[in-house]
Scaffold this motif. Structure first.
Motif, mmCIF file in Angstrom:
data_model
loop_
_atom_site.group_PDB
_atom_site.id
_atom_site.type_symbol
_atom_site.label_atom_id
_atom_site.label_comp_id
_atom_site.label_asym_id
_atom_site.label_seq_id
_atom_site.Cartn_x
_atom_site.Cartn_y
_atom_site.Cartn_z
ATOM 1 N N ARG A 142 -9.226 52.616 -9.225
ATOM 2 C CA ARG A 142 -10.462 52.388 -8.472
ATOM 3 C C ARG A 142 -10.161 52.404 -6.974
ATOM 4 N NH1 ARG A 142 -11.360 47.036 -11.625
ATOM 5 N NH2 ARG A 142 -12.985 46.474 -10.151
ATOM 6 N N PRO A 143 -11.203 52.633 -6.161
ATOM 7 C CA PRO A 143 -10.994 52.617 -4.714
ATOM 8 C C PRO A 143 -10.373 51.285 -4.261
ATOM 9 C CG PRO A 143 -13.188 53.429 -5.226
ATOM 10 C CD PRO A 143 -12.592 52.963 -6.521
ATOM 11 N N ASN A 144 -9.506 51.352 -3.278
ATOM 12 C CA ASN A 144 -8.916 50.170 -2.636
ATOM 13 C C ASN A 144 -7.866 49.414 -3.443
ATOM 14 O OD1 ASN A 144 -10.166 50.342 -0.145
ATOM 15 N ND2 ASN A 144 -12.018 49.393 -0.937
ATOM 16 N N VAL A 145 -7.421 49.969 -4.567
ATOM 17 C CA VAL A 145 -6.372 49.266 -5.317
ATOM 18 C C VAL A 145 -5.007 49.424 -4.631
ATOM 19 C CG1 VAL A 145 -7.539 49.354 -7.557
ATOM 20 C CG2 VAL A 145 -5.994 51.203 -6.897
ATOM 21 N N GLY A 146 -4.859 50.440 -3.768
ATOM 22 C CA GLY A 146 -3.602 50.582 -3.029
ATOM 23 C C GLY A 146 -2.848 51.884 -3.267
ATOM 24 N N LYS A 147 -3.551 52.914 -3.709
ATOM 25 C CA LYS A 147 -2.907 54.187 -4.010
ATOM 26 C C LYS A 147 -2.274 54.823 -2.758
ATOM 27 C CE LYS A 147 -6.780 55.779 -5.649
ATOM 28 N NZ LYS A 147 -7.611 54.562 -5.524
ATOM 29 N N SER A 148 -3.059 54.877 -1.696
ATOM 30 C CA SER A 148 -2.539 55.490 -0.466
ATOM 31 C C SER A 148 -1.379 54.669 0.100
ATOM 32 C CB SER A 148 -3.649 55.603 0.580
ATOM 33 O OG SER A 148 -4.697 56.395 0.092
ATOM 34 N N THR A 149 -1.497 53.351 -0.016
ATOM 35 C CA THR A 149 -0.426 52.477 0.475
ATOM 36 C C THR A 149 0.878 52.767 -0.265
ATOM 37 O OG1 THR A 149 -2.100 50.784 0.896
ATOM 38 C CG2 THR A 149 0.191 50.065 0.938
ATOM 39 N N LEU A 150 0.786 52.959 -1.572
ATOM 40 C CA LEU A 150 1.989 53.278 -2.351
ATOM 41 C C LEU A 150 2.584 54.611 -1.901
ATOM 42 C CD1 LEU A 150 4.008 52.767 -4.662
ATOM 43 C CD2 LEU A 150 2.453 54.010 -6.159
ATOM 44 N N ILE A 198 -4.657 58.482 3.540
ATOM 45 C CA ILE A 198 -5.488 57.719 4.439
ATOM 46 C C ILE A 198 -5.698 56.310 3.915
ATOM 47 C CG2 ILE A 198 -7.710 57.660 5.631
ATOM 48 C CD1 ILE A 198 -5.880 60.122 6.214
ATOM 49 N N MET A 199 -5.454 55.322 4.746
ATOM 50 C CA MET A 199 -5.668 53.942 4.308
ATOM 51 C C MET A 199 -6.908 53.373 4.964
ATOM 52 S SD MET A 199 -2.005 52.167 4.102
ATOM 53 C CE MET A 199 -1.347 53.024 5.490
ATOM 54 N N SER A 200 -7.685 52.666 4.184
ATOM 55 C CA SER A 200 -8.892 52.051 4.728
ATOM 56 C C SER A 200 -9.317 50.924 3.817
ATOM 57 C CB SER A 200 -10.000 53.092 4.804
ATOM 58 O OG SER A 200 -11.237 52.457 4.967
ATOM 59 N N ASP A 201 -9.997 49.942 4.385
ATOM 60 C CA ASP A 201 -10.541 48.865 3.562
ATOM 61 C C ASP A 201 -11.743 49.353 2.777
ATOM 62 O OD1 ASP A 201 -8.707 47.117 4.425
ATOM 63 O OD2 ASP A 201 -9.928 46.342 6.057
ATOM 64 N N LYS A 202 -12.275 50.461 3.195
ATOM 65 C CA LYS A 202 -13.482 50.962 2.553
ATOM 66 C C LYS A 202 -13.144 51.888 1.400
ATOM 67 C CE LYS A 202 -16.666 50.602 6.274
ATOM 68 N NZ LYS A 202 -17.868 51.240 6.754
ATOM 69 N N ASN A 243 -0.785 46.288 -8.994
ATOM 70 C CA ASN A 243 -0.450 46.225 -7.562
ATOM 71 C C ASN A 243 -0.951 44.934 -6.917
ATOM 72 O OD1 ASN A 243 0.604 47.131 -5.096
ATOM 73 N ND2 ASN A 243 -1.375 48.005 -4.498
ATOM 74 N N LYS A 244 -0.384 44.637 -5.763
ATOM 75 C CA LYS A 244 -0.716 43.463 -4.932
ATOM 76 C C LYS A 244 -0.227 42.168 -5.572
ATOM 77 C CE LYS A 244 -4.754 45.927 -3.137
ATOM 78 N NZ LYS A 244 -6.065 45.864 -2.501
ATOM 79 N N ILE A 245 0.939 42.222 -6.224
ATOM 80 C CA ILE A 245 1.470 41.005 -6.850
ATOM 81 C C ILE A 245 1.814 39.945 -5.802
ATOM 82 C CG2 ILE A 245 2.320 42.037 -9.006
ATOM 83 C CD1 ILE A 245 5.136 42.063 -7.690
ATOM 84 N N ASP A 246 1.912 40.361 -4.532
ATOM 85 C CA ASP A 246 2.144 39.377 -3.463
ATOM 86 C C ASP A 246 0.951 38.434 -3.283
ATOM 87 O OD1 ASP A 246 0.600 40.813 -0.812
ATOM 88 O OD2 ASP A 246 1.222 42.145 -2.421
ATOM 89 N N LYS A 247 -0.192 38.785 -3.879
ATOM 90 C CA LYS A 247 -1.399 37.981 -3.678
ATOM 91 C C LYS A 247 -1.692 36.978 -4.797
ATOM 92 C CE LYS A 247 -4.926 40.125 -1.297
ATOM 93 N NZ LYS A 247 -5.938 41.198 -1.134
ATOM 94 N N VAL A 248 -0.942 37.033 -5.894
ATOM 95 C CA VAL A 248 -1.237 36.109 -7.002
ATOM 96 C C VAL A 248 0.026 35.384 -7.477
ATOM 97 C CG1 VAL A 248 -3.190 37.477 -7.865
ATOM 98 C CG2 VAL A 248 -0.901 37.874 -8.801
#
Ligand code: GDP
Ligand code: MG
Ligand code: K
Length: 298
Positions: free
Chosen positions: A16-24, A35-39, A124-129
């Motif tokens: 889904r959008p914003n899960v962190g694909k571009s970041t990876l 491209i990274m964006s909050d949107k 992804n985002k295991i740093d948040k939980v």
């Protein structure tokens, strides 16, 4: 000592959008190409990121955010995504551990059922939980689909990203280097330039401008003095949106242009002269015939 065979393959990165694909992708490739964006939905076309090591070459495809189509552009994007899933060697399905299971995931899982390709689940985002929250989430997803591997990571901090790369490599077959070592993307510079401009608009205008905007590169050429000259149009659906993007006495458009120019200069390693203008074109999203003009080709 016997040499291991060189491996290579194509990997679709979905979620889904914003899960962190571009970041990876950026983490793996060490360079800002996706491209990274909050949107949501800033990545609207395939970007190939190429990871090359002495053992393997992995060609990543950053698919458009797969979601239930609401208009023609959505259907078109889903078709691209569906084709992609069948063409690749491996699918990496990423979720955001903070968000958990949702309707959007079910839609993707339905698409996966039709594909014959192996599928990894990336949490992804295991740093948040808290780590305790991961196990129930893994069980829930596993009950929906028989994932070949499940890997928790933090794309942002880089945790477990090496493990992911090793696992991906272990699933690939012997194959050639499709791209030279130094090449991290085979995407036209034009498209990346357009996406960088789009990214700045979405960031700077916050919620005021919808994702329906498009950026079209009218002209991009390298002059004799090595300056890259770019002329780009921002296409919006309503005059009010044009006003927001231009801003008071052109201030917003100037800011967008300055930030985008800096990123494009970093990407190309040359001085850039960027000329931006805004045009209104009603309901362009529903005019499939126009999609190709905007670069959404399959
Ligand atoms: P995409 O739409 O799937 O490509 O998502 P992006 O890569 O654009 O990321 C969306 C947002 O999530 C950005 O603000 C990222 O900084 C953030 N993000 C991505 N990965 C992580 C992560 O591992 N941890 C945290 N805390 N944030 C992340
Ligand atoms: Mg993205
Ligand atoms: K399947």
């Amino acid at each position: 000592m016997t040499q291991e065979p060189y491996k290579s393959g194509f990997v679709a990165l979905i979620g889904r959008p914003n899960v962190g694909k571009s970041t990876l992708l950026n983490q793996v490739l060490g360079q800002k190409i996706a491209i990274m964006s909050d949107k949501a939905q800033t990545t609207r076309n395939k970007i190939h990121g190429v990871y090359t090591s002495d053992k393997a070459q992995i060609v990543f495809i950053d698919t458009p955010g797969i979601h239930k189509p609401k208009h023609k552009l959505g259907e078109f994007m889903t078709r691209i995504a569906q084709n992609t899933l069948n063409e690749v060697d491996l699918v990496v399905f990423m979720i955001d551990v903070e968000q958990g299971y949702g309707k959007g995931d079910q839609y993707i899982i339905d698409l996966l059922e039709k594909a014959k390709t192996p599928v990894f689940l990336i949490l992804n985002k295991i740093d948040k939980v808290h780590p305790d929250e991961l196990l129930p989430l893994i069980e829930e997803y596993r009950s929906k689909y028989a994932f070949d591997e499940v890997i928790p990571i933090s794309a942002l901090q880089g945790n477990n990203v090496n493990t992911l790369i090793e696992l991906i490599t272990s699933y690939l077959d012997e194959g050639p280097k499709y791209y030279p070592d130094e090449q991290v993307t085979d995407h036209p510079e034009r498209f990346i330039a357009a996406e960088l401009i789009r990214e700045k608009i979405l960031h700077l205008t916050r919620e005021e401008v919808p994702h329906s905007i498009a950026v079209v590169i009218d002209d991009m050429k390298r002059e004799e003095n090595d300056v890259v000259y770019i002329q780009a149009a921002v296409v919006v659906e309503r005059p009010s949106q044009k006003g927001i993007i231009i801003g008071k006495q052109g201030a917003m458009l100037k800011k967008i242009g300055t930030l985008a120019r800096k990123d494009i200069e970093a990407l190309l390693g040359s001085k850039v002269f960027l000329e931006l203008w805004v045009k209104v074109q009603k309901n362009w999203r529903d005019k499939e015939s126009q999609l190709r003009d905007f670069g959404f080709s399959e």
